[in-house]
Scaffold this motif. Sequence first.
Motif, PDB file in Angstrom:
ATOM      1  N   ALA A 183       0.825  -1.208   0.000  1.00 47.76           N
ATOM      2  CA  ALA A 183       0.000   0.000   0.000  1.00 47.76           C
ATOM      3  C   ALA A 183       0.859   1.258   0.000  1.00 47.76           C
ATOM      4  CB  ALA A 183      -0.922  -0.005   1.217  1.00 47.76           C
ATOM      5  N   TYR A 228      -8.507   2.481  -5.092  1.00 47.01           N
ATOM      6  CA  TYR A 228      -8.592   3.037  -3.736  1.00 47.01           C
ATOM      7  C   TYR A 228      -9.009   1.969  -2.728  1.00 47.01           C
ATOM      8  CZ  TYR A 228      -7.857   7.912  -5.046  1.00 47.01           C
ATOM      9  OH  TYR A 228      -7.297   9.087  -5.467  1.00 47.01           O
ATOM     10  N   SER A 229      -9.929   1.107  -3.105  1.00 51.09           N
ATOM     11  CA  SER A 229     -10.372   0.046  -2.197  1.00 51.09           C
ATOM     12  C   SER A 229      -9.229  -0.906  -1.861  1.00 51.09           C
ATOM     13  CB  SER A 229     -11.537  -0.729  -2.827  1.00 51.09           C
ATOM     14  OG  SER A 229     -12.631   0.115  -3.083  1.00 51.09           O
ATOM     15  N   ALA A 231      -6.018  -0.256  -1.854  1.00 52.77           N
ATOM     16  CA  ALA A 231      -5.044   0.413  -0.984  1.00 52.77           C
ATOM     17  C   ALA A 231      -5.555   0.494   0.448  1.00 52.77           C
ATOM     18  CB  ALA A 231      -4.743   1.811  -1.524  1.00 52.77           C
ATOM     19  N   VAL A 232      -6.830   0.801   0.620  1.00 51.55           N
ATOM     20  CA  VAL A 232      -7.398   0.876   1.976  1.00 51.55           C
ATOM     21  C   VAL A 232      -7.353  -0.490   2.644  1.00 51.55           C
ATOM     22  CG1 VAL A 232      -9.536   1.271   3.271  1.00 51.55           C
ATOM     23  CG2 VAL A 232      -8.846   2.869   1.476  1.00 51.55           C
ATOM     24  N   TRP A 233      -7.705  -1.537   1.905  1.00 52.31           N
ATOM     25  CA  TRP A 233      -7.674  -2.879   2.491  1.00 52.31           C
ATOM     26  C   TRP A 233      -6.267  -3.265   2.893  1.00 52.31           C
ATOM     27  CZ3 TRP A 233      -5.232  -7.428   1.047  1.00 52.31           C
ATOM     28  CH2 TRP A 233      -5.640  -8.571   1.752  1.00 52.31           C
ATOM     29  N   GLU A 234      -5.277  -2.976   2.045  1.00 56.44           N
ATOM     30  CA  GLU A 234      -3.900  -3.352   2.354  1.00 56.44           C
ATOM     31  C   GLU A 234      -3.358  -2.604   3.571  1.00 56.44           C
ATOM     32  OE1 GLU A 234      -2.106  -4.707  -1.984  1.00 56.44           O
ATOM     33  OE2 GLU A 234      -1.957  -2.604  -1.375  1.00 56.44           O
ATOM     34  N   ILE A 235      -3.796  -1.364   3.768  1.00 56.73           N
ATOM     35  CA  ILE A 235      -3.338  -0.596   4.932  1.00 56.73           C
ATOM     36  C   ILE A 235      -3.973  -1.118   6.211  1.00 56.73           C
ATOM     37  CG2 ILE A 235      -3.435   1.675   6.038  1.00 56.73           C
ATOM     38  CD1 ILE A 235      -3.110   2.908   3.266  1.00 56.73           C
ATOM     39  N   THR A 236      -5.269  -1.416   6.169  1.00 53.55           N
ATOM     40  CA  THR A 236      -6.000  -1.775   7.387  1.00 53.55           C
ATOM     41  C   THR A 236      -5.892  -3.259   7.744  1.00 53.55           C
ATOM     42  OG1 THR A 236      -8.019  -2.061   6.051  1.00 53.55           O
ATOM     43  CG2 THR A 236      -7.656   0.091   7.086  1.00 53.55           C
TER      44      THR A 236
END
Length: 268
Positions: A183, A228-229, A231-236
């Motif tokens: 991410a 965007y989805s 990247a958000v999943w990989e961060i969280t």
Amino acid sequence: MLPAPTRPGLVASVRQFFFAEETPYGLALIRIILPVILIGLMLQRWIHVREFFSSDGAAAPLALNYGYFNFPPEPSGTVAVVLATALIMFLVTACLGWQTRVSVIASCLIYTYLNMLDCLGTFTKYSVIASHMLLLLSFSHCGAVWSVDAWLTSKPGAPPPKFPAWPRRLVQLLIGIVYFGSAITKIHTPTFFSGDQLRFWMMTNVNHANPVGEQLTLFPVMLVLSAYSAAVWEITFLFLAWRGRGRWIMLLLGIGFHTMTLLTLGLY
């Protein structure tokens, strides 16, 4: 009135997280599945071992890119074939759980060595992750259950053995940190969030054929939302995939994420 239960401190929580004893079923499952995948890959490359990994062919060591010549040393064609054959044998014995620790350590060393000799095709993201997995398995008791070793040493009626959980925890942290690092890389890549990078991957067969991806290129808004989805999943993922509802939500989203990666980008 009973006193309210006190929560353990940070040090106690960390100690419990890493050193709570458990039966290593998860590590045994990794020990069984990972070698099967690597065996399939190595069998495809075995007939090209001389070309890929030896001085008889066109080896491309990773260290050349950084000015280090003959590191690691390129073996002769015969030695490369022997090493590749030995690797397949050690992967088989690791999967079966016979002489597990020796098999896993030997697999880790030979697999990493051969990968570093071919940065053009064999040295990939999944091969790096596999090498780290084999390294962590070599420190674990992954052969204590579901293995030939366990069958030979088990006593009738004895409970399954338990060991500290830290090897499994390190595997989990490795997976989460890999996603988190991915991410961070995407954040520094504007063309990923604009959808241009995804569109290029989907319109070409740079990985493998991806007919679903070719159809999705007609909907640029979906590409941006998907970027965007992801990247958000990989961060969280690293923070939410440990317990409770967050664990199942993140795992299910991860299954969907990887399924769509396979169908739209051809990343098998």
